[in-house]
Design a protein around this motif. Structure first.
Motif, PDB file in Angstrom:
ATOM      1  N   LEU A 257       0.825  -1.206   0.000  1.00  0.00           N
ATOM      2  CA  LEU A 257       0.000   0.000   0.000  1.00  0.00           C
ATOM      3  C   LEU A 257       0.861   1.259   0.000  1.00  0.00           C
ATOM      4  N   ILE A 258       1.937   1.251   0.766  1.00  0.00           N
ATOM      5  CA  ILE A 258       2.829   2.412   0.796  1.00  0.00           C
ATOM      6  C   ILE A 258       3.443   2.635  -0.577  1.00  0.00           C
ATOM      7  N   ARG A 259       3.906   1.550  -1.224  1.00  0.00           N
ATOM      8  CA  ARG A 259       4.481   1.690  -2.575  1.00  0.00           C
ATOM      9  C   ARG A 259       3.439   2.198  -3.562  1.00  0.00           C
ATOM     10  N   ALA A 260       2.215   1.683  -3.458  1.00  0.00           N
ATOM     11  CA  ALA A 260       1.152   2.134  -4.363  1.00  0.00           C
ATOM     12  C   ALA A 260       0.844   3.612  -4.137  1.00  0.00           C
ATOM     13  N   LEU A 261       0.807   4.039  -2.889  1.00  0.00           N
ATOM     14  CA  LEU A 261       0.559   5.447  -2.612  1.00  0.00           C
ATOM     15  C   LEU A 261       1.714   6.326  -3.078  1.00  0.00           C
ATOM     16  N   GLU A 262       2.932   5.829  -2.913  1.00  0.00           N
ATOM     17  CA  GLU A 262       4.086   6.597  -3.401  1.00  0.00           C
ATOM     18  C   GLU A 262       4.027   6.742  -4.920  1.00  0.00           C
ATOM     19  N   ASP A 263       3.662   5.646  -5.590  1.00  0.00           N
ATOM     20  CA  ASP A 263       3.526   5.722  -7.049  1.00  0.00           C
ATOM     21  C   ASP A 263       2.411   6.692  -7.425  1.00  0.00           C
ATOM     22  N   TYR A 264       1.317   6.664  -6.695  1.00  0.00           N
ATOM     23  CA  TYR A 264       0.188   7.540  -6.970  1.00  0.00           C
ATOM     24  C   TYR A 264       0.571   9.000  -6.769  1.00  0.00           C
TER      25      TYR A 264
END
Length: 190
Positions: free
Chosen positions: A149-156
């Motif tokens: 989730l953290i990686r997805a939010l960082e990508d977002y």
């Protein structure tokens, strides 16, 4: 056009992830400590006290036999002019009887508490095993999910690149825009 969320920091999620990991380590250590303490208590009741109190009953019985013998010897040797004959022996006999009853009650208490402690220990260890399984399996899964989730939010949160505005003349198919054309303006001696 859809509005993007204004995400500026992932520190709280990272700190939360670290907290989960610390909790897992602390909880596992606490469970191991509790299991050791429970086993130590079980060992104390099942071995130490289960041997100690029967031995104390034997010693109290021996002392009672000795106190009765002492009282009998004293009563045989009573002189008619004594006011309270064999007072010490009678007190000693009463004390030995009381000590024997006390030790017998302790033997019964150990038997009683062994049964209860065995049942409660089995229940406790079953629950500890469930929690330990959670800590070993589910907690790492939760941490992995949180990391995704953290990686997805960082990508977002990465800025969206604006589309390049190309000049009216687009390179023809087959032309490589990386190739540079020679500069004819420079002067070369001929």
């Amino acid at each position: 056009m859809k509005q993007r969320a204004q995400i500026t920091s992932f520190d709280a999620l990272t700190v939360f992830r670290g907290g989960i990991l610390e909790f897992g380590e602390a909880a596992q250590a606490a469970l191991e400590s509790m299991v050791l303490e429970v086993r130590k208590a079980m060992d104390w009741i099942e071995h130490d006290r289960a041997q100690y109190w029967p031995a104390q009953v034997r010693r109290a019985s021996d002392a009672l036999v000795q106190a009765r013998a002492d009282l009998a010897r004293c009563e045989v040797a009573i002189r008619p002019d004594e006011r309270n004959p064999c007072t010490e022996q009678k007190k000693r006999l009463a004390h030995c009887k009381q000590r024997l009853r006390y030790c017998e009650r302790k033997v019964e208490a150990v038997k009683h508490w062994r049964r209860i402690l065995d049942h409660e220990c089995t229940e406790f260890l079953g629950r500890v095993n469930k929690l330990s399984g959670f800590l070993e399996m589910e907690l790492p899964n939760a941490v992995a999910t949180l990391e995704r989730l953290i990686r997805a939010l960082e990508d977002y949160a990465q800025p969206i690149p604006l589309p390049n505005r190309e000049s009216p003349r687009s390179p023809a198919l087959g032309d490589d825009p990386r190739k540079t054309k020679p500069d004819h303006t420079s002067t070369h001696p001929t």
